[in-house]
Design a protein around this motif. Structure first.
Motif, PDB file in Angstrom:
ATOM      1  N   SER A 195     -24.277  24.538   0.062  1.00 13.78           N
ATOM      2  CA  SER A 195     -24.898  25.515  -0.835  1.00 13.78           C
ATOM      3  C   SER A 195     -25.734  24.828  -1.900  1.00 13.78           C
ATOM      4  O   SER A 195     -25.554  25.025  -3.085  1.00 13.78           O
ATOM      5  CB  SER A 195     -23.805  26.371  -1.490  1.00 13.78           C
ATOM      6  N   ARG A 196     -26.637  23.959  -1.472  1.00 13.20           N
ATOM      7  CA  ARG A 196     -27.473  23.240  -2.432  1.00 13.20           C
ATOM      8  C   ARG A 196     -28.628  24.133  -2.892  1.00 13.20           C
ATOM      9  O   ARG A 196     -28.914  25.177  -2.308  1.00 13.20           O
ATOM     10  CB  ARG A 196     -28.001  21.947  -1.827  1.00 13.20           C
ATOM     11  N   ASP A 197     -29.298  23.702  -3.935  1.00 13.40           N
ATOM     12  CA  ASP A 197     -30.455  24.446  -4.447  1.00 13.40           C
ATOM     13  C   ASP A 197     -31.530  24.538  -3.374  1.00 13.40           C
ATOM     14  O   ASP A 197     -31.793  23.585  -2.648  1.00 13.40           O
ATOM     15  CB  ASP A 197     -31.020  23.730  -5.683  1.00 13.40           C
ATOM     16  N   GLU A 198     -32.182  25.689  -3.295  1.00 10.63           N
ATOM     17  CA  GLU A 198     -33.158  25.926  -2.244  1.00 10.63           C
ATOM     18  C   GLU A 198     -34.575  25.508  -2.647  1.00 10.63           C
ATOM     19  O   GLU A 198     -35.545  26.094  -2.204  1.00 10.63           O
ATOM     20  CB  GLU A 198     -33.157  27.406  -1.869  1.00 10.63           C
TER      21      GLU A 198
ATOM     22  N   MET B 135     -19.988  43.474  -3.931  1.00 12.58           N
ATOM     23  CA  MET B 135     -19.335  43.503  -5.222  1.00 12.58           C
ATOM     24  C   MET B 135     -20.298  43.276  -6.371  1.00 12.58           C
ATOM     25  O   MET B 135     -19.997  43.610  -7.493  1.00 12.58           O
ATOM     26  CB  MET B 135     -18.201  42.478  -5.286  1.00 12.58           C
ATOM     27  N   ALA B 136     -21.456  42.715  -6.180  1.00 10.09           N
ATOM     28  CA  ALA B 136     -22.398  42.507  -7.274  1.00 10.09           C
ATOM     29  C   ALA B 136     -23.796  42.449  -6.716  1.00 10.09           C
ATOM     30  O   ALA B 136     -23.994  42.265  -5.537  1.00 10.09           O
ATOM     31  CB  ALA B 136     -22.074  41.206  -8.014  1.00 10.09           C
ATOM     32  N   SER B 137     -24.756  42.594  -7.617  1.00 11.29           N
ATOM     33  CA  SER B 137     -26.143  42.433  -7.193  1.00 11.29           C
ATOM     34  C   SER B 137     -26.367  40.964  -6.892  1.00 11.29           C
ATOM     35  O   SER B 137     -26.326  40.132  -7.799  1.00 11.29           O
ATOM     36  CB  SER B 137     -27.085  42.891  -8.300  1.00 11.29           C
ATOM     37  N   PRO B 138     -26.571  40.591  -5.638  1.00 11.09           N
ATOM     38  CA  PRO B 138     -26.625  39.168  -5.281  1.00 11.09           C
ATOM     39  C   PRO B 138     -27.779  38.456  -5.959  1.00 11.09           C
ATOM     40  O   PRO B 138     -28.871  38.999  -6.085  1.00 11.09           O
ATOM     41  CB  PRO B 138     -26.804  39.194  -3.761  1.00 11.09           C
ATOM     42  N   VAL B 139     -27.505  37.218  -6.372  1.00  4.93           N
ATOM     43  CA  VAL B 139     -28.546  36.364  -6.936  1.00  4.93           C
ATOM     44  C   VAL B 139     -28.571  35.102  -6.089  1.00  4.93           C
ATOM     45  O   VAL B 139     -27.652  34.289  -6.145  1.00  4.93           O
ATOM     46  CB  VAL B 139     -28.269  36.025  -8.414  1.00  4.93           C
ATOM     47  N   TYR B 140     -29.592  34.961  -5.277  1.00  2.97           N
ATOM     48  CA  TYR B 140     -29.674  33.846  -4.342  1.00  2.97           C
ATOM     49  C   TYR B 140     -30.523  32.731  -4.932  1.00  2.97           C
ATOM     50  O   TYR B 140     -31.378  32.954  -5.780  1.00  2.97           O
ATOM     51  CB  TYR B 140     -30.272  34.304  -3.010  1.00  2.97           C
ATOM     52  N   THR B 141     -30.275  31.521  -4.404  1.00  6.61           N
ATOM     53  CA  THR B 141     -31.073  30.379  -4.849  1.00  6.61           C
ATOM     54  C   THR B 141     -32.488  30.455  -4.307  1.00  6.61           C
ATOM     55  O   THR B 141     -33.381  29.774  -4.799  1.00  6.61           O
ATOM     56  CB  THR B 141     -30.413  29.066  -4.399  1.00  6.61           C
ATOM     57  N   SER B 142     -32.692  31.273  -3.278  1.00 10.91           N
ATOM     58  CA  SER B 142     -34.037  31.438  -2.709  1.00 10.91           C
ATOM     59  C   SER B 142     -34.662  32.738  -3.211  1.00 10.91           C
ATOM     60  O   SER B 142     -34.087  33.818  -3.024  1.00 10.91           O
ATOM     61  CB  SER B 142     -33.960  31.464  -1.183  1.00 10.91           C
ATOM     62  N   PRO B 143     -35.841  32.678  -3.816  1.00  6.96           N
ATOM     63  CA  PRO B 143     -36.518  33.903  -4.244  1.00  6.96           C
ATOM     64  C   PRO B 143     -36.795  34.856  -3.083  1.00  6.96           C
ATOM     65  O   PRO B 143     -36.792  36.076  -3.245  1.00  6.96           O
ATOM     66  CB  PRO B 143     -37.815  33.399  -4.882  1.00  6.96           C
ATOM     67  N   THR B 144     -37.032  34.285  -1.899  1.00  9.52           N
ATOM     68  CA  THR B 144     -37.306  35.125  -0.726  1.00  9.52           C
ATOM     69  C   THR B 144     -36.111  36.008  -0.410  1.00  9.52           C
ATOM     70  O   THR B 144     -36.256  37.209  -0.129  1.00  9.52           O
ATOM     71  CB  THR B 144     -37.636  34.241   0.494  1.00  9.52           C
TER      72      THR B 144
ATOM     73  N   ILE C  18     -35.871  23.422   4.507  1.00  8.28           N
ATOM     74  CA  ILE C  18     -34.540  23.561   5.085  1.00  8.28           C
ATOM     75  C   ILE C  18     -33.848  24.788   4.510  1.00  8.28           C
ATOM     76  O   ILE C  18     -34.260  25.339   3.490  1.00  8.28           O
ATOM     77  CB  ILE C  18     -33.687  22.295   4.824  1.00  8.28           C
ATOM     78  N   ARG C  19     -32.793  25.195   5.186  1.00  5.48           N
ATOM     79  CA  ARG C  19     -31.925  26.265   4.702  1.00  5.48           C
ATOM     80  C   ARG C  19     -30.484  25.801   4.863  1.00  5.48           C
ATOM     81  O   ARG C  19     -30.086  25.292   5.918  1.00  5.48           O
ATOM     82  CB  ARG C  19     -32.166  27.569   5.437  1.00  5.48           C
ATOM     83  N   THR C  20     -29.706  25.974   3.837  1.00  7.25           N
ATOM     84  CA  THR C  20     -28.305  25.566   3.880  1.00  7.25           C
ATOM     85  C   THR C  20     -27.505  26.573   4.683  1.00  7.25           C
ATOM     86  O   THR C  20     -27.941  27.711   4.901  1.00  7.25           O
ATOM     87  CB  THR C  20     -27.737  25.476   2.463  1.00  7.25           C
ATOM     88  N   PRO C  21     -26.279  26.221   5.114  1.00  7.06           N
ATOM     89  CA  PRO C  21     -25.437  27.191   5.825  1.00  7.06           C
ATOM     90  C   PRO C  21     -25.157  28.443   4.997  1.00  7.06           C
ATOM     91  O   PRO C  21     -25.168  29.554   5.531  1.00  7.06           O
ATOM     92  CB  PRO C  21     -24.156  26.393   6.087  1.00  7.06           C
ATOM     93  N   GLY C  22     -24.917  28.255   3.679  1.00  5.18           N
ATOM     94  CA  GLY C  22     -24.664  29.429   2.838  1.00  5.18           C
ATOM     95  C   GLY C  22     -25.860  30.356   2.789  1.00  5.18           C
ATOM     96  O   GLY C  22     -25.729  31.581   2.906  1.00  5.18           O
ATOM     97  N   ALA C  23     -27.058  29.783   2.621  1.00  6.34           N
ATOM     98  CA  ALA C  23     -28.268  30.605   2.580  1.00  6.34           C
ATOM     99  C   ALA C  23     -28.528  31.249   3.942  1.00  6.34           C
ATOM    100  O   ALA C  23     -29.012  32.389   4.029  1.00  6.34           O
ATOM    101  CB  ALA C  23     -29.461  29.755   2.167  1.00  6.34           C
TER     102      ALA C  23
ATOM    103  N   LEU D  84     -32.118  24.585   9.670  1.00  4.59           N
ATOM    104  CA  LEU D  84     -30.747  24.487   9.171  1.00  4.59           C
ATOM    105  C   LEU D  84     -30.405  23.027   8.888  1.00  4.59           C
ATOM    106  O   LEU D  84     -30.697  22.137   9.699  1.00  4.59           O
ATOM    107  CB  LEU D  84     -29.770  25.072  10.205  1.00  4.59           C
ATOM    108  N   SER D  85     -29.799  22.799   7.724  1.00  2.00           N
ATOM    109  CA  SER D  85     -29.443  21.431   7.353  1.00  2.00           C
ATOM    110  C   SER D  85     -28.386  20.881   8.302  1.00  2.00           C
ATOM    111  O   SER D  85     -27.729  21.618   9.037  1.00  2.00           O
ATOM    112  CB  SER D  85     -28.932  21.390   5.911  1.00  2.00           C
ATOM    113  N   ASN D  86     -28.172  19.554   8.254  1.00  2.00           N
ATOM    114  CA  ASN D  86     -27.282  18.846   9.177  1.00  2.00           C
ATOM    115  C   ASN D  86     -25.896  19.472   9.182  1.00  2.00           C
ATOM    116  O   ASN D  86     -25.196  19.486   8.172  1.00  2.00           O
ATOM    117  CB  ASN D  86     -27.187  17.372   8.774  1.00  2.00           C
TER     118      ASN D  86
END
Length: 756
Positions: free
Chosen positions: A71-74, A22-31, A79-84, A59-61
């Motif tokens: 979905s915390r800031d990357e 639905m949109a151009s995704p903007v992720y908290t991780s530049p990678t 670590i990587r959050t579940p959302g990321a 992966l976080s706890n």
């Protein structure tokens, strides 16, 4: 309740940051941002980036289910959050699918689906389900199964509270996928209705990426169903929006689609233009899977234009690309295209070579259309070799395959080759039967082209109106109306000021026009002779009178009073002409007739004088003529004859005294002293020479001329006595000034000059 609120806020954040459709995704991780931007352009690099992200971070706890943990800031690269993690798996799935690995893609999505269940993310789980359905359908082509799965997703969507407030994007994705499936199944009207359902969402959405992608998808749908003009409308909207937003990736994609559109419409120059832009973009990336398709289509366009060498270049570029080498169907298609091109270039060995390789590869591919093309090429080569039976046999094989896939173009070419085969066998009756089939199919194709042209005419108005009423323009109009109300009073005040200023300018312009008319009238009165209309020398002084000095610029510094413009550069010949008939004009012809003749004579002389030469009415019967003269040694007789001819040709039918008396001098008068004499002193010498010519003329009643010429080494001091006439006579007696004349007796002439 607290947990449900967390989920809602979390999904809102996910919709904004990590939706893939639905949109151009903007992720908290530049990678992840970089990987997502390369999914379609360079899927290998996108796969590597997403894989590195998953392997290099932990992966976080999983026991922590707060929004901050999910979905915390990357910023923490360890670590990587579940959302990321779900985002990375989705990107990885798209990359694998684009690389031709659908099973690996679905496996990654299954992992992502498991994470949404572990962390109880219902909205994100539905999003992953839609992603799975799309990839499965694109891989299998099973529209029935995809619709059944979409129905289940739709039921789950309805069970969520307040779905319209929190997840309108999900509804948009489901409807778009249903529309794409309907389009693929050939249900044109159903697809159109579904695309229309999401139009209100598109009109209100803020993301330009969604808007551009929507118009591209609708354009692709219409293009697949040969709705060329409607497709053109959609793709052009996407094209200009992509340019406006400076979205190079989407612009490359829409350029490719526009190239396909113009290629299908046989507007090949436009097709080449858009395909070249697309190729320039994709060529910036190594191993882009879209580049070979663009190059192949460019080659096909050049092929249809008869530019076979250019077509070969594009085909070879496409074949050399790694994506083409790895895809057997693409390689077969390019080799068939190369064979057809070499056949047109009458290079049969190379045509056979590429065809044989294509036929070898066809044994491992299920591609009836490509197989039919191969049979057509084989038939064409056989026809060139005059092998009638093989031509007929191969063409009939192509015909059978074309009928199975319902391809009119291949059927038409097959009938034509069969016709040619029977002609080679001299079985003209059978050949005629197949030619009738060929003609019938050619007529059908032409009717389709005619229908397209008629449709283009009927759709033109709708296309223009649609462009005028784009959503962005409507929003802009609303903003302008708001601003207009806000600044209405200011605009009114500005209008009043502008009106007063306009009135002032009109008044000023009127006054200036009247002043100009007065100045023009004054110029005419001051600087032209009242009867002949020629410029006069009334203002010949060192400077203008004090009364006119202030306004001298308004008179544009007329040449009057400035006979010598550049004293150190001008080389001029001054000629004073005494015209006796002007002196006696009124006594001989009457006042009115004399005025008319004098006016006509002035107009006549103006037509004879060519700039930069000038002529002035010096006195009643005397004219002053000045022209450039770079050669002091030029023959004065030429000047005399020209002036004499002017007088002789003026109204030859009238009885006028055609005698002229001419005095001539050069400027500079003294070759080694440019500024020894000014213009008034020069005219004084000129009057003396003219007076001598007049004395000679009165004696024998014929035209005469006198030319005073200083020798090369005449010093400036010879004329620096204060009385230029006396100094000139003295210089003549000393031989510093030579007297040239039409009168042969030089001594008598010197005596006349001495008495002047």
């Amino acid at each position: 309740m607290l947990k449900l609120r967390w989920e809602r806020w979390l999904f809102l954040l996910v919709l904004l940051l990590s939706s893939h459709s639905m949109a151009s995704p903007v992720y908290t991780s530049p990678t992840l941002n970089e990987a997502n931007s390369l999914v379609e352009i360079v899927p290998k690099q996108a796969r590597r980036l997403a894989s590195d992200f998953l392997s290099q971070r932990k992966l976080s706890n999983s026991s922590e289910k707060s929004p901050s943990a999910i979905s915390r800031d990357e910023a923490d690269s360890r670590i990587r959050t579940p959302g990321a993690t779900i985002d990375a798996l989705s990107i990885l799935a798209d990359a694998e699918f684009n690389l031709g690995n659908p099973k690996a893609a679905l496996k990654h999505l299954a992992e992502a689906k498991t994470l949404t269940e572990i962390y109880e993310l219902p909205y994100l789980g539905l999003n992953i389900q839609l992603h799975q359905i799309r990839l499965q359908w694109q891989f299998s082509g099973n529209g029935i199964l995809a619709r059944e799965q979409l129905h289940k997703v739709d039921e789950a969507y309805k069970q969520i509270k307040n779905p319209e407030q929190l997840a309108q994007g999900l509804k948009y994705q489901m409807t778009m996928l249903k529309a794409e499936i309907a389009s693929k199944e050939g249900e044109l009207e159903v697809a159109n209705q579904l695309f229309a359902q999401v139009k209100p969402y598109i009109d209100n959405v803020k993301s330009s990426y969604i808007i551009i992608s929507y118009h591209i998808i609708v354009g692709e749908h219409l293009l697949a169903h040969k709705q060329f003009n409607k497709a053109l409308s959609e793709l052009l909207i996407a094209y200009w929006k992509a340019i406006e937003e400076d979205s190079r990736a989407l612009l490359g994609k829409v350029n490719y689609r526009l190239g396909q559109l113009f290629y299908d419409r046989k507007v090949l120059d436009k097709a080449n233009n858009h395909l070249s832009q697309a190729a320039d973009f994709y060529d910036n990336y190594d191993d882009s899977p879209l580049l070979p398709a663009v190059l192949k289509l460019m080659g096909d366009s050049y092929y249809l234009q008869g530019k076979y060498n250019l077509a070969l270049v594009q085909y070879f570029n496409a074949m050399d690309h790694e994506r083409t080498i790895n895809n057997i169907n693409n390689e077969i298609e390019v080799r068939i295209a190369l064979s057809a091109t070499y056949l047109h270039l009458v290079n049969f060995p190379l045509a056979e070579q590429y065809l044989e390789r294509a036929e070898e590869l066809l044994q491992y591919a299920e591609a009836p259309k490509l197989r039919a093309h191969a049979h057509l090429l084989c038939a064409g080569l056989s026809a060139e070799k005059r092998l009638a039976d093989k031509t007929i046999d191969e063409a009939k094989k192509a015909l059978d395959l074309a009928k199975q896939i319902d391809d009119i173009s291949i059927q038409k070419h097959a009938y034509r080759l069969i016709n040619r085969g029977y002609e080679l066998k001299q079985d003209y009756k059978t050949a005629l039967e197949y030619f009738k089939h060929y003609s019938a199919l050619a007529t059908i194709e032409q009717q389709q082209l005619d229908l397209i042209s008629e449709d283009a005419f009927r759709q033109q108005k709708d296309f223009v109106e649609r462009n005028i009423h784009l959503t962005g323009q409507q929003q802009e109009l609303a903003n302008v109306q708001t601003e207009y109300k806000k600044f209405q009073k200011i605009a009114f005040v500005m209008f009043l000021i502008a009106s007063l200023l306009f009135i002032f300018l009109l008044r000023r312009g009127h006054i200036m026009r009247l002043q100009k008319e007065d100045i023009d009238k004054l110029n005419k009165n001051l600087f032209t002779h009242s009867r002949s209309g020629l410029r006069n020398l009334r203002m010949l002084k060192s400077k203008l009178p004090a009364s006119l000095e202030a306004s001298s610029d308004q008179f544009e510094k007329w040449s009057v009073g400035e006979l010598i413009h550049e004293p150190l550069n001008d080389r001029l010949r001054f000629v004073m002409v005494d015209v006796p008939f002007l002196r006696n004009l009124h006594m001989q012809h009457g006042y009115s007739e004399g005025l008319s003749l004098e006016k006509e004579f002035g107009t006549y002389l103006k037509s004879k004088v060519v700039s930069p030469a000038r002529i002035y009415h010096f006195s009643d019967a005397n004219l002053l003529y000045i022209e450039p003269n770079s050669d002091r040694n030029s023959d004065p007789n030429a000047m005399v004859e020209k002036v004499q001819q002017w007088v002789a040709e003026f109204k030859p039918q009238r009885k006028l005294n055609r005698i002229v008396r001419i005095g001539m001098v050069d400027y500079p008068f003294l070759p080694r002293a440019y500024t020894a004499l000014n213009d008034k002193e020069l005219i004084d010498i000129l009057l003396m020479a003219t007076s001598a010519a007049r004395t000679l003329s009165l004696d024998d009643h014929t035209s005469h001329w006198v030319y005073l010429k200083a020798i090369e080494n005449a010093p400036a001091a010879s004329l620096a006595t204060g009385n230029v006439r006396k100094a000139c006579k003295h210089s003549i007696s000393q031989g510093l000034i030579k007297v040239h004349s039409s009168f042969n007796n030089e001594e008598s002439l010197k005596k006349i000059l001495k008495d002047e």
